[in-house]
Design a protein around this motif. Structure first.
Motif, PDB file in Angstrom:
ATOM      1  N   THR A 269      76.311  12.229  19.203  1.00  0.00           N
ATOM      2  CA  THR A 269      77.761  12.056  19.173  1.00  0.00           C
ATOM      3  C   THR A 269      78.439  13.400  18.954  1.00  0.00           C
ATOM      4  OG1 THR A 269      77.515   9.821  18.266  1.00  0.00           O
ATOM      5  CG2 THR A 269      79.685  10.875  18.046  1.00  0.00           C
ATOM      6  N   PRO A 270      79.215  13.887  19.905  1.00  0.00           N
ATOM      7  CA  PRO A 270      79.835  15.211  19.766  1.00  0.00           C
ATOM      8  C   PRO A 270      80.879  15.210  18.649  1.00  0.00           C
ATOM      9  CG  PRO A 270      79.918  14.422  22.042  1.00  0.00           C
ATOM     10  CD  PRO A 270      79.524  13.263  21.190  1.00  0.00           C
ATOM     11  N   PRO A 271      81.064  16.353  18.000  1.00  0.00           N
ATOM     12  CA  PRO A 271      82.111  16.463  16.985  1.00  0.00           C
ATOM     13  C   PRO A 271      83.495  16.442  17.638  1.00  0.00           C
ATOM     14  CG  PRO A 271      81.082  18.598  17.354  1.00  0.00           C
ATOM     15  CD  PRO A 271      80.275  17.588  18.129  1.00  0.00           C
ATOM     16  N   ALA A 272      84.496  16.089  16.845  1.00  0.00           N
ATOM     17  CA  ALA A 272      85.853  15.937  17.368  1.00  0.00           C
ATOM     18  C   ALA A 272      86.391  17.238  17.948  1.00  0.00           C
ATOM     19  CB  ALA A 272      86.771  15.432  16.252  1.00  0.00           C
ATOM     20  N   ASP A 273      86.075  18.375  17.311  1.00  0.00           N
ATOM     21  CA  ASP A 273      86.629  19.637  17.806  1.00  0.00           C
ATOM     22  C   ASP A 273      86.042  20.017  19.174  1.00  0.00           C
ATOM     23  OD1 ASP A 273      84.118  20.160  16.723  1.00  0.00           O
ATOM     24  OD2 ASP A 273      84.681  22.129  15.932  1.00  0.00           O
ATOM     25  N   MET A 274      84.808  19.610  19.428  1.00  0.00           N
ATOM     26  CA  MET A 274      84.219  19.878  20.743  1.00  0.00           C
ATOM     27  C   MET A 274      84.886  19.017  21.811  1.00  0.00           C
ATOM     28  SD  MET A 274      80.233  19.672  22.011  1.00  0.00           S
ATOM     29  CE  MET A 274      79.706  20.972  20.899  1.00  0.00           C
ATOM     30  N   LEU A 275      85.167  17.770  21.494  1.00  0.00           N
ATOM     31  CA  LEU A 275      85.831  16.894  22.455  1.00  0.00           C
ATOM     32  C   LEU A 275      87.244  17.374  22.756  1.00  0.00           C
ATOM     33  CD1 LEU A 275      84.631  13.420  21.122  1.00  0.00           C
ATOM     34  CD2 LEU A 275      83.800  14.656  23.134  1.00  0.00           C
ATOM     35  N   GLU A 276      87.923  17.876  21.734  1.00  0.00           N
ATOM     36  CA  GLU A 276      89.258  18.443  21.954  1.00  0.00           C
ATOM     37  C   GLU A 276      89.175  19.689  22.835  1.00  0.00           C
ATOM     38  OE1 GLU A 276      93.550  18.707  20.959  1.00  0.00           O
ATOM     39  OE2 GLU A 276      92.026  17.151  21.200  1.00  0.00           O
ATOM     40  N   ALA A 277      88.177  20.523  22.588  1.00  0.00           N
ATOM     41  CA  ALA A 277      87.987  21.718  23.409  1.00  0.00           C
ATOM     42  C   ALA A 277      87.622  21.355  24.845  1.00  0.00           C
ATOM     43  CB  ALA A 277      86.907  22.607  22.798  1.00  0.00           C
TER      44      ALA A 277
END
Length: 394
Positions: A269-277
């Protein structure tokens, strides 16, 4: 033409030589000595793994180019160059890695025999394959000549691709799609990275249908986790792990032409900051492609991408791409224009770039890139057909 292996027509090589001669005339160069293997291939068709010894192409304003290198590689020149055999010269093996003589002594004799001992000779001084020792010996052997810097003179002539070159890049792109798909499909926790890279190599060399794969100019770059915060790491024998992102910076290669492609996979599960990036990066790429139009400048591609990142509060520095096409190790870029804020190269139809706006953050890296073609009208075309996203495997 004396070889069945030459990939282009005589007219195509003639076009290239005409462009180079015009550039030489503008620079006041009487005879050019090109050592970059990509430039040698572009001018003559020479294709061999022999750039670890001294070799190059001599080009003046008259007659065909002359390929010069080690004798055993001269034989390869006869198989791959478009010129007649008398334009393919070889020096003896006692020049190789000798402390008593240097191959530039042999080259100087050829330059003298051609009548250029007092000429302005262009040499590629900022080049991986032209050593300080070679330059010093050439100066000593040709005291009445003037050696002038011709770095990237040929490279700039390669910037706008012919239709035949674009077709080879399209073929390379098919292989790029295959190797990226292979990497993403096979990636899983516990898989040793070297085993994955072995499959990537196999996919790239076998190619796609009748499009055979050549060796790419850069090895597979496949870092995971904290290693992916750095740009240019290769692989080791460590197993892939859940909770880590791995980016794949790869390229198919056909007839020495490349179409680099990067994608990232996350195991878990990717971290939220990676998904935002990821959202920012994909939106920025779309903005960059829209700006990549004939008549615009390379800096406008960079500025379009960065303006999107700024809205997301992401800071990025450095260039975001470079021209691609024909290349040998250690680089698949052409070392001319750059996609960055200070570069003002005007985009022309037929230019091809690796648009490479990767993000390397404190704890992870995210690479999503495209090889692109500048068209007669409209935004740039992506050579590869691959979903533009972070690939998540849970």
């Amino acid at each position: 033409m004396n070889s069945k292996r030459t990939p282009f027509s005589i007219d195509e090589y003639g076009r290239r030589i005409t462009l180079t001669r015009r550039a030489m005339e503008r620079a006041g160069i009487d005879i050019l000595f090109a050592t970059d293997p990509s430039n040698q291939n572009w001018l003559t068709g020479y294709d061999g793994w022999s750039f670890y010894v001294h070799q190059g192409v001599l080009l003046s304003q008259e007659g065909p180019p002359i390929w010069w290198g080690r004798y055993m590689d001269m034989l390869g020149g006869r198989r791959t160059c478009w010129m007649d055999d008398d334009c393919i010269l070889g020096y003896s093996d006692n020049f190789v890695q000798s402390t008593e003589r240097h191959a530039m002594q042999d080259l100087a004799q050829h330059i003298k025999s051609l009548g250029f001992e007092n000429a302005r000779i262009g040499v590629e001084m900022e080049n991986y394959y032209y050593s300080a020792k070679a330059h010093a010996v050439l100066l000593e052997e040709l005291p009445n000549a003037k050696l002038v810097d011709a770095t990237a003179l040929v490279n700039w002539q390669r910037l706008v691709k012919s239709d035949a070159e674009i077709e080879f890049i399209r073929r390379a792109a098919k292989i790029s799609e295959k190797v990226i798909s292979c990497a993403i499909d096979r990636a899983e926790p516990g898989l040793r990275k070297n085993d994955l890279v072995a499959e990537i190599f196999h996919a790239g060399i076998t190619g796609v249908n009748d499009i055979w794969g050549d060796y790419p100019a850069i090895l597979p770059l496949t870092p995971s986790g904290l290693d992916a915060t750095a740009a240019h790491l290769t692989w080791d024998g460590s197993p892939m792990q859940e909770g880590e992102a791995t980016f794949f910076e790869l390229s198919g290669c056909h007839r020495r032409y490349h179409a680099p492609l990067c994608r990232t996979v996350f195991l878990g599960t990717p971290p939220a900051d990676m998904l935002e990036a990821e959202r920012a990066q994909i939106e920025g790429i779309e903005a960059g492609l829209e700006a990549a139009r004939a008549g615009n400048r390379t800096c406008e591609i960079a500025n379009a991408f960065l303006s999107v990142l700024e809205r997301y509060g992401i800071k990025r520095e450095g260039r975001m791409g470079y021209p691609i096409g024909l290349s040998y190790p250690p680089d698949w870029g052409e070392r001319t224009a750059s996609i960055r804020t200070e570069d003002t190269t005007v985009l022309e139809p037929g230019m091809t770039f690796h648009f490479m706006p990767a993000l390397w953050m404190d704890t992870w890296g995210l690479e999503t890139t495209e090889s692109i073609l500048i068209k007669e009208s409209g935004p740039a075309e992506a050579f590869c057909d691959m979903p533009r996203k972070l690939f998540v495997k849970t």
